[in-house]
Design an enzyme around this catalytic site. Structure first.
Site, PDB file in Angstrom:
ATOM      1  N   MET A  37      -4.428   4.736   0.694  1.00 11.95           N
ATOM      2  CA  MET A  37      -3.651   5.981   0.673  1.00 11.95           C
ATOM      3  C   MET A  37      -4.217   6.971  -0.344  1.00 11.95           C
ATOM      4  SD  MET A  37       0.425   6.195  -0.135  1.00 11.95           S
ATOM      5  CE  MET A  37       0.396   5.337  -1.689  1.00 11.95           C
ATOM      6  N   SER A 111      -5.788  -1.680   0.394  1.00 14.00           N
ATOM      7  CA  SER A 111      -4.381  -1.289   0.456  1.00 14.00           C
ATOM      8  C   SER A 111      -3.968  -1.079   1.909  1.00 14.00           C
ATOM      9  CB  SER A 111      -4.165  -0.057  -0.427  1.00 14.00           C
ATOM     10  OG  SER A 111      -2.821   0.067  -0.768  1.00 14.00           O
ATOM     11  N   GLN A 112      -3.393   0.089   2.265  1.00  6.71           N
ATOM     12  CA  GLN A 112      -2.912   0.242   3.647  1.00  6.71           C
ATOM     13  C   GLN A 112      -4.051   0.077   4.669  1.00  6.71           C
ATOM     14  OE1 GLN A 112      -1.024   4.131   3.645  1.00  6.71           O
ATOM     15  NE2 GLN A 112      -2.920   5.213   4.132  1.00  6.71           N
ATOM     16  N   ASP A 229       0.338  -6.193  -9.779  1.00  4.11           N
ATOM     17  CA  ASP A 229       0.461  -4.999  -8.942  1.00  4.11           C
ATOM     18  C   ASP A 229       1.756  -4.255  -9.231  1.00  4.11           C
ATOM     19  OD1 ASP A 229       0.566  -3.154  -6.734  1.00  4.11           O
ATOM     20  OD2 ASP A 229      -0.847  -4.459  -5.691  1.00  4.11           O
ATOM     21  N   HIS A 285      -2.832  -2.881  -8.902  1.00  4.41           N
ATOM     22  CA  HIS A 285      -3.260  -2.585  -7.533  1.00  4.41           C
ATOM     23  C   HIS A 285      -4.717  -2.136  -7.455  1.00  4.41           C
ATOM     24  CE1 HIS A 285      -2.295  -2.095  -3.388  1.00  4.41           C
ATOM     25  NE2 HIS A 285      -2.597  -0.805  -3.363  1.00  4.41           N
TER      26      HIS A 285
END
Ligand SMILES: *[C@@H]1O[C@H](CO)[C@@H](O)[C@H](O)[C@H]1NC(C)=O
Ligand SMILES: *[C@@H]1O[C@H](CO)[C@@H](O)[C@H](O)[C@H]1NC(C)=O
Length: 302
Positions: A37, A111-112, A229, A285
Site C-alpha cells: 500500500m 503486505s497487501q 508488526d 511491518h
C-alpha cells in the site's frame, strides 16, 4: 575486401541473434514482485532495492516488479483506490504477456501485494506460479488500520473514516482497496456477503474448485509474519489466522479455523503435503535485514 566485410557482418549478426538473454543460460526461475500500500513498482528504497539485491544474489535472474497503472504515481494511487479485482486482472494480463515468464515464475508480494498475488495464482494458472512468498500479506484481512506507511497520513485518516462509516457499502467497496480486505469479526455475515475481494478468494460465499486446484499447484506457499508488526491487526493474518468469529480479542491459527478444517481452499491438503512454510522476522511491518532476506527468502527463489 568487400566479401570479408560481408562475412564479418554476417558473423556479427549470427552472434547477436543466437545470443540468449543471460537469465536463460543459467535457467534461473524469474521473479514477479508486487508492492504494498502506498508504494510503487520502482521506488529505489523499497521494490527497487529488493530487485537489485535479488539480481546481485542470483546472477542473470529476470525480475518483473509489477506497475499497476501507466506510471509510478498512478501505481501508488491505485494501491489505495483501484478495485482490487481489476488490479488482479491487470497483473494477470501483464504476466501472461511477458515472454520471459512463460516457463513459470516465482512471485513475492509485500503486505497487501501478498494476498493480491494469491488471487493471481488462484485465478490465472498460466503461466504457472511456482513458489508464492507473502511478506507480511494479510490473508484473512485486517480489522484495524493503526497507521499507514510514509507520507500517506492524510489518506490514511480518510480511509479509516470510510471503513468506520461503512466498509461493506457498495460505494466504499468499489473504490477503496483496504475495504476489500476489511474483515469485521463482529459482522462475519456482512463480510462474507459484501467483501468484493477477500471473501471471494477465501471461498466465503461458495467453493470454487478452480481456486482450490490452482492454489494447490504451488510448490510452496511461504508466509512471513513480523513479530513486532504495528500496522497489521491482527498480525496472525500474515500466517492466515484471524480473530475467532464474533469478537476481536482472541485469535486463532490457520489450523484452528473453519477454512482449514473444512479445507475450502485446499490449505489443509497443502499443509499435509509440506507446502506451507511459516517464517518470522523479528521486526515491525516489512522490516528485515539483508542478512535475514538472504538466509530465509533466497532459498525459495531458485
Ligand atoms: C551462471 O552461473 C554461474 C555460476 O553460478 C555464474 O558464474 C555466471 O556468472 C552465470 N552466468 C550468467 C550469465 O549470469
Ligand atoms: C471460478 O474461478 C475461475 C477462475 O477465476 C472463474 O473463471 C470461474 O468463473 C469461477 N467459477 C465460479 C463458479 O465462480
Amino acid at each position: 575486401m568487400f566479401v570479408n566485410a560481408v562475412w564479418s557482418l554476417l558473423g556479427w549478426w549470427v552472434l547477436v541473434c543466437t545470443a540468449k538473454p543471460a537469465w536463460k543460460e543459467n535457467a534461473t526461475v524469474p521473479l514477479v514482485l508486487w508492492h504494498g500500500m502506498g508504494d510503487s513498482c520502482c521506488n529505489p528504497l523499497s521494490m527497487g532495492a529488493i530487485k537489485k539485491m535479488v539480481e546481485v544474489e542470483i546472477p542473470g535472474i529476470y525480475v518483473l516488479s509489477l506497475e499497476i497503472g501507466n506510471n509510478i504515481a498512478e501505481d501508488a494511487e491505485n494501491s489505495f483506490f483501484m478495485n482490487t479485482n481489476d488490479q488482479v486482472t491487470m497483473a494477470c494480463d501483464k504476466i501472461s504477456k511477458d515472454p520471459n515468464l512463460q516457463a513459470g515464475y516465482n512471485a513475492m508480494g509485500f503486505s497487501q501485494g501478498g494476498q493480491f498475488l494469491r488471487a493471481v495464482v488462484q485465478r490465472c494458472p498460466s503461466p504457472p506460479m511456482k513458489n508464492l512468498i507473502s511478506v507480511g500479506g494479510q490473508h484473512q484481512g485486517v480489522y484495524g488500520l493503526p497507521h499507514c506507511p510514509g507520507h500517506s497520513v492524510a489518506i490514511c485518516n480518510w480511509i479509516r473514516k470510510m471503513l468506520n462509516t461503512g466498509a461493506y457499502t457498495k460505494l466504499v467497496q468499489d473504490h477503496l482497496v483496504q475495504a476489500q480486505y476489511w474483515h469485521d469479526p463482529l459482522n462475519e455475515e456482512l463480510y462474507q456477503q459484501h467483501s468484493l475481494f477477500l471473501a471471494d478468494i477465501n471461498q466465503e460465499r461458495s467453493v470454487n474448485e478452480t481456486y482450490k486446484k490452482n492454489l494447490q499447484a504451488l510448490e510452496k506457499l511461504v508466509m512471513v509474519k513480523f513479530l513486532k508488526d504495528s500496522m497489521v491487526e491482527p498480525v496472525v493474518s500474515e500466517w492466515f489466522g484471524f480473530y475467532k468469529p464474533g469478537q476481536a480479542k482472541e485469535t486463532e491459527s490457520l489450523q484452528e479455523s473453519a477454512l482449514y478444517k473444512e479445507d475450502r481452499l485446499g490449505l489443509q491438503a497443502m499443509d499435509k503435503a509440506g507446502k506451507l512454510v511459516f517464517l518470522t522476522s523479528d521486526g515491525d511491518h516489512l522490516q528485515f535485514t539483508d542478512e535475514w532476506f538472504k538466509n530465509n527468502i533466497l532459498p525459495y527463489l531458485h
